[in-house]
Design a protein around this motif. Structure first.
Motif, short mmCIF file in Angstrom:
data_model
loop_
_atom_site.label_atom_id
_atom_site.label_comp_id
_atom_site.label_asym_id
_atom_site.label_seq_id
_atom_site.Cartn_x
_atom_site.Cartn_y
_atom_site.Cartn_z
N VAL A 1 30.74 -43.25 25.39
CA VAL A 1 30.48 -44.39 26.28
C VAL A 1 29.38 -44.14 27.32
O VAL A 1 28.51 -45.00 27.51
CB VAL A 1 31.79 -44.89 26.93
N LEU A 2 29.39 -43.00 27.96
CA LEU A 2 28.41 -42.78 29.03
C LEU A 2 26.98 -42.82 28.49
O LEU A 2 26.10 -43.49 29.04
CB LEU A 2 28.68 -41.45 29.74
N THR A 3 26.76 -42.10 27.39
CA THR A 3 25.41 -42.06 26.82
C THR A 3 25.05 -43.41 26.19
O THR A 3 23.89 -43.82 26.19
CB THR A 3 25.27 -40.91 25.82
N GLN A 4 26.06 -44.11 25.69
CA GLN A 4 25.82 -45.47 25.18
C GLN A 4 25.29 -46.36 26.31
O GLN A 4 24.29 -47.06 26.16
CB GLN A 4 27.14 -46.03 24.62
N PHE A 5 25.94 -46.27 27.47
CA PHE A 5 25.53 -47.12 28.61
C PHE A 5 24.15 -46.72 29.13
O PHE A 5 23.34 -47.58 29.47
CB PHE A 5 26.57 -47.04 29.74
N ILE A 6 23.89 -45.42 29.22
CA ILE A 6 22.56 -44.98 29.69
C ILE A 6 21.50 -45.52 28.72
O ILE A 6 20.46 -46.06 29.13
CB ILE A 6 22.48 -43.44 29.81
#
Ligand code: UGA
Length: 338
Positions: free
Chosen positions: A196-201
């Motif tokens: 999720v975090l890298t998806q959002f970035i």
């Protein structure tokens, strides 16, 4: 100490190699499909690297298990979208390929430090997950998402049984949403293709809106990679057998936030600290999406996932040190400052 690390170029492997090379005199024998995170070590006599696929290089792995003291099989598919899109590959790699390695450890009487996962608790209703008491709760067969959780669970059970009945020396560790620099490739444009975090970035960098699956109310305890690596180093060192025959949750219960909060915090951080991307971040909308349209029908989510870390504190003397503000800032520095 000689360590065999399979999957050394992955997120955990790469950071663990950094810590071992910087802080110890241990030898690493490593394999991965590529070595972009390990370039600096390729000519170091303490680091031996072989490019290869663990499903093919069976003889190399056999001789390495025989030669090494501690085995760290870190190869696995660990992105939920793939559990649903390609469950057979998850089973073949995460379960079958690792089973072979576990059996080699039994055969050669070698210590294994094996990555279990927070996913094994599935939809357990406990407010805090206890390694030795909590029930492992997964959904129906038609929810392919659980193939990862149950593959890992069966390997956990097997390792435990090999330990108890055949004397296998083991430690199981369960990462809870570890994040940090080099987590996933943020330029991967596939929705759900990373965590999720890298998806959002990646969404923000590409000027896309952020998708909040089922409104983003589900919560996760985000744990900075340096804290995870600190715990792993203590397991490898195994002072006074503190990690022997144990299972450890390695997560940060103090950083329990919803996915919506994660998106909001991330946008605020970028607007405040990364002026180059501030305009882009200000335009990003948070859009609610239905889980089945985002991941497919085989998906089911976990609403609350908090680790109990008393055992890691007691036996390893470990506690997480890095809060979300610091960890996010370091992660964003890596992805956005270059
Ligand atoms: C992850 C993965 O299974 C593994 O990496 C690992 O074993 C485990 O958790 C862990 O690290 O503890 P999960 O936390 O569900 O599972 O995976 P993410 O892809 O990081 O998703 C977190 C949440 O964000 C999920 O509820 C997901 O639905 C949501 N999400 C994801 C969105 O709302 N939008 C997105 O674009 C992507």
């Amino acid at each position: 100490m000689k360590i065999l690390m399979l999957g050394a170029n992955g997120f955990i492997g790469g950071h663990l190699c950094d810590a071992i090379m910087a802080k110890t005199d241990w030898q690493i024998n490593a394999m991965d499909l590529s070595h972009d995170k390990l370039q600096v070590y390729l000519n170091d006599p303490r680091f031996r690297f072989k490019i290869g696929d663990i499903t093919e290089e069976k003889e190399w792995i056999r001789t390495q298990v025989e030669m090494c003291d501690v085995i760290l099989p870190l190869v696995a598919i660990a992105t939920p979208a793939l559990y649903v899109q390609d469950p057979l590959r998850v089973f073949e790699l995460d379960f079958e390929a690792n089973l072979t390695i576990i059996r080699l450890c039994v055969h050669y009487n070698k210590r294994i430090i094996f990555p279990s996962t927070s996913e094994v608790y599935g939809m357990c209703p406990d407010n805090e997950f206890d390694e030795e008491e909590s029930y492992l709760v997964t959904g129906p067969i038609n929810k392919e998402r659980w193939i990862y959780s149950t593959s890992k669970q069966l390997l956990d059970r097997l390792i435990y049984v090999y330990g108890k009945h055949k004397g296998l020396a083991y430690t199981l560790f369960r990462p809870f949403n570890w994040y940090g620099p080099r987590l996933d490739n943020v330029f991967n444009p596939k929705p759900g293709g990373s965590r999720v975090l890298t998806q959002f970035i990646g969404n923000i960098l590409r000027g896309e809106n952020i998708n909040l699956v089922n409104g983003g109310l589900q919560q996760r305890c985000f744990t900075y990679i340096d804290d995870g690596i600190d715990a792993l180093m203590r397991m490898i060192e195994n002072k006074n057998n503190c990690a022997s025959s144990r299972i450890f949750n390695i997560g940060n219960p103090l950083e329990n936030i919803s996915i919506r909060q994660l998106a909001e915090t991330l946008l605020q951080h970028i607007i405040q600290y990364f002026p180059r991307y501030a305009l882009q971040a200000k335009q990003v909308q948070l859009v609610d999406v239905d889980a089945s349209s985002y991941y497919g029908d085989g998906y089911q989510d976990v609403t609350l996932r908090v680790p109990m870390i008393l055992r890691a504190k007691e036996y390893l003397g470990w506690a997480p040190q890095v809060d979300m503000n610091v960890g996010l800032r370091k992660t964003l520095d890596f992805y956005l400052s270059s």
